[in-house]
Enzyme design. Sequence first.
Site, PDB file in Angstrom:
ATOM      1  N   GLU A 148      -6.697   3.687  -5.784  1.00  0.00           N
ATOM      2  CA  GLU A 148      -7.952   3.840  -5.042  1.00  0.00           C
ATOM      3  C   GLU A 148      -8.632   5.120  -5.518  1.00  0.00           C
ATOM      4  O   GLU A 148      -8.126   6.218  -5.292  1.00  0.00           O
ATOM      5  CB  GLU A 148      -7.695   3.928  -3.536  1.00  0.00           C
ATOM      6  CG  GLU A 148      -9.005   3.939  -2.759  1.00  0.00           C
ATOM      7  CD  GLU A 148      -8.936   4.546  -1.368  1.00  0.00           C
ATOM      8  OE1 GLU A 148      -9.822   4.274  -0.563  1.00  0.00           O
ATOM      9  OE2 GLU A 148      -8.000   5.321  -1.094  1.00  0.00           O
ATOM     10  N   HIS A 151     -11.266  -2.565   3.709  1.00  0.00           N
ATOM     11  CA  HIS A 151     -11.189  -2.181   5.117  1.00  0.00           C
ATOM     12  C   HIS A 151     -11.924  -0.882   5.428  1.00  0.00           C
ATOM     13  O   HIS A 151     -11.906  -0.428   6.565  1.00  0.00           O
ATOM     14  CB  HIS A 151      -9.712  -2.053   5.521  1.00  0.00           C
ATOM     15  CG  HIS A 151      -9.019  -0.969   4.725  1.00  0.00           C
ATOM     16  ND1 HIS A 151      -8.804  -1.063   3.369  1.00  0.00           N
ATOM     17  CD2 HIS A 151      -8.554   0.237   5.083  1.00  0.00           C
ATOM     18  CE1 HIS A 151      -8.227   0.037   2.936  1.00  0.00           C
ATOM     19  NE2 HIS A 151      -8.060   0.847   3.957  1.00  0.00           N
ATOM     20  N   ASP A 152     -12.529  -0.263   4.419  1.00  0.00           N
ATOM     21  CA  ASP A 152     -13.286   0.976   4.635  1.00  0.00           C
ATOM     22  C   ASP A 152     -14.794   0.765   4.467  1.00  0.00           C
ATOM     23  O   ASP A 152     -15.554   1.733   4.566  1.00  0.00           O
ATOM     24  CB  ASP A 152     -12.858   2.043   3.613  1.00  0.00           C
ATOM     25  CG  ASP A 152     -11.409   2.465   3.780  1.00  0.00           C
ATOM     26  OD1 ASP A 152     -10.918   2.465   4.919  1.00  0.00           O
ATOM     27  OD2 ASP A 152     -10.771   2.787   2.761  1.00  0.00           O
ATOM     28  N   ASP A 182      -3.143   4.710  -2.333  1.00  0.00           N
ATOM     29  CA  ASP A 182      -4.181   5.342  -1.529  1.00  0.00           C
ATOM     30  C   ASP A 182      -4.627   6.660  -2.161  1.00  0.00           C
ATOM     31  O   ASP A 182      -3.794   7.474  -2.578  1.00  0.00           O
ATOM     32  CB  ASP A 182      -3.578   5.601  -0.134  1.00  0.00           C
ATOM     33  CG  ASP A 182      -4.618   5.923   0.909  1.00  0.00           C
ATOM     34  OD1 ASP A 182      -5.401   5.028   1.252  1.00  0.00           O
ATOM     35  OD2 ASP A 182      -4.650   7.084   1.387  1.00  0.00           O
ATOM     36  N   ASP A 216       0.867  -1.174   0.000  1.00  0.00           N
ATOM     37  CA  ASP A 216       0.000   0.000   0.000  1.00  0.00           C
ATOM     38  C   ASP A 216       0.905   1.226   0.000  1.00  0.00           C
ATOM     39  O   ASP A 216       1.731   1.387   0.900  1.00  0.00           O
ATOM     40  CB  ASP A 216      -0.850  -0.035   1.283  1.00  0.00           C
ATOM     41  CG  ASP A 216      -2.241   0.498   1.072  1.00  0.00           C
ATOM     42  OD1 ASP A 216      -2.355   1.598   0.514  1.00  0.00           O
ATOM     43  OD2 ASP A 216      -3.213  -0.182   1.477  1.00  0.00           O
TER      44      ASP A 216
HETATM   45  C1  NOJ Z   1      -8.159   5.471   2.125  1.00  0.00           C
HETATM   46  C2  NOJ Z   1      -7.853   4.318   3.004  1.00  0.00           C
HETATM   47  O1  NOJ Z   1      -8.368   3.148   2.432  1.00  0.00           O
HETATM   48  C3  NOJ Z   1      -8.436   4.635   4.354  1.00  0.00           C
HETATM   49  O2  NOJ Z   1      -8.408   3.522   5.211  1.00  0.00           O
HETATM   50  C4  NOJ Z   1      -7.691   5.799   4.931  1.00  0.00           C
HETATM   51  O3  NOJ Z   1      -8.283   6.191   6.151  1.00  0.00           O
HETATM   52  C5  NOJ Z   1      -7.699   6.988   3.975  1.00  0.00           C
HETATM   53  N1  NOJ Z   1      -7.469   6.614   2.610  1.00  0.00           N
HETATM   54  C6  NOJ Z   1      -6.627   7.952   4.352  1.00  0.00           C
HETATM   55  O4  NOJ Z   1      -5.368   7.405   4.070  1.00  0.00           O
END
Ligand code: NOJ
Length: 539
Positions: free
Chosen positions: A266, A326-327, A203, A96
């Site tokens: 992402e 994970h989000d 990210d 990542d």
């Molecule tokens: C996206 C990530 O997937 C998330 O978990 C994170 O809090 C934010 N970007 C900030 O890095």
Amino acid sequence: MHWWQTGIIYQIYPRSFQDSNADGVGDLNGIIGRLDYLKSLNIDAIWISPIFPSPMHDFGYDVADYCDIHPLFGTLADFDRLLAEAHARGLRVILDLVPNHTSDEHAWFVESRSSRDNPKRDYYLWRDPAPGDGPPETRPPNNWQTHFGGDAWTYDAHTGQFYMHQFHRSQPELNYRHSEVLPAMLDNMRFWLDRGVDGFRVDVIWLMLKDEQFRDEPPNPHAALDARPFDRIQHIYTAGVEGIHGIIRQMRAVLDEYDERMMVGEIYLPVEQLVTYYGDGDECHMPFNFQLIQLPWDARAIGDYIRKYEGALPPGGWPNWVLGNHDQHRIATRVGQAQARVAQMLLLTLRGTPTCYYGDEIGMEDVPIPFEQCMDPAALQQPDLFEVWGRDPERTPMQWDASPNAGFTAAGVTPWLPLAADYVARNVAGQESDSTSLLNLYRSLAALRRAEPALNRGAYEEVDFGVADVFAYRRTQPESNGFLILLNFGSQTHEIDLAAYNVTGEIALSTHPDRAGRNVTRAYLLAPYEGVVIRLRRG
Ligand code: NOJ
């Protein structure tokens, strides 16, 4: 074809996968110990969420050093061993990369905030308070908001200016208009590529550049009356800002210095904008496609979107699909256990690279976590909305077996997040010995995908049987009769008239395992919540 096109990516949230040293947090040696399990899933690559030194305010997405390993997770030597052991098993490793922001403990920011004339000052986005009355800390430079709730500006009394952050205040954002910042980040990429990593998940790649004039973002006319301040404005000066594609092209050029490395970005954007991040084959190898998370779980809605997405892909643009991360709340919680099986069948038979989230292969569900036990900054900053925005529920420890602490960590240790209450009934060991389990369905689907070019690279063709709840498509490949996939999103049995479509075949896999192997000729009675992969016969 490249490995990242035909293969399956599996996301590991390292804090929650396997603890090897009884501190309640997962680590690299834990992952090494589970590589044979990963191999048994018939996946091709693991993406590991951040493992770098970090104060962990955002659980590693606040990086304090891009070129080392957090002691919680292990050492660089452990990482090299993980990489070698994974490669020895034919598994690729994706790291990542978090280039949009650093931790406020990163050496660059420590220098940057030390004085206004520090050479690193402009590595970050510093602005004076807006003009007006009142104490300076009450006058942010503009109306930008954070994704976690609250102003995107934090006042630093030491130098009398605000710094910008779209996430937690401990995640100051880098200034990619400064000539040294991108080259420094590209060197961080080379550090890992030289060690042998196979690629990066990047990210928030579409947020990396901000408006040069720091203009206020305009109101969002579509916002609900009770929308969060973040959703009440349109993010035209903090996201997808002109110039971003040039930055991504330079990142891609670094990957192209090496063989067979890849970058998946992402990006949460509508499809028309999303696909621009392929560039002319010179930006992201894949911009993540999150629509299976965002759409209603409805056969028509998903079919319509696939048509739109397939139609929007640029020449050579390779599709990809994601069910969870994970989000986002877990797929089994969003759609229920029966549909979770259908969902995996969909993910693993669509055209394009599937990305799976750890634990979804056994149907792990969100674990309710009361506000008092919240760890996630997005939840802590939005107490009224923590059930919507809190991300702890989908980050709980992997359920390996029925022993105390589910085999995630030693008995008697308190895991960093609580285990699911149902782990004794839902775990890897239990599902391994149950031929009808989701885990075994997952393995079979992944094995079939790997074995069959029609599934891992073939064409996609929509098929309409005229039943609203049934989503159907064919995967074809020259030299093969291909497969017909029927997915019942509803609770009714449907008779599917295959004669009208002039196909016969045999059920290669069903979510209802006792049906596998059956011959299918004129009509097929698709059971409630059943999905089938039919191997077609000629004529
Ligand atoms: C996206 C990530 O997937 C998330 O978990 C994170 O809090 C934010 N970007 C900030 O890095």
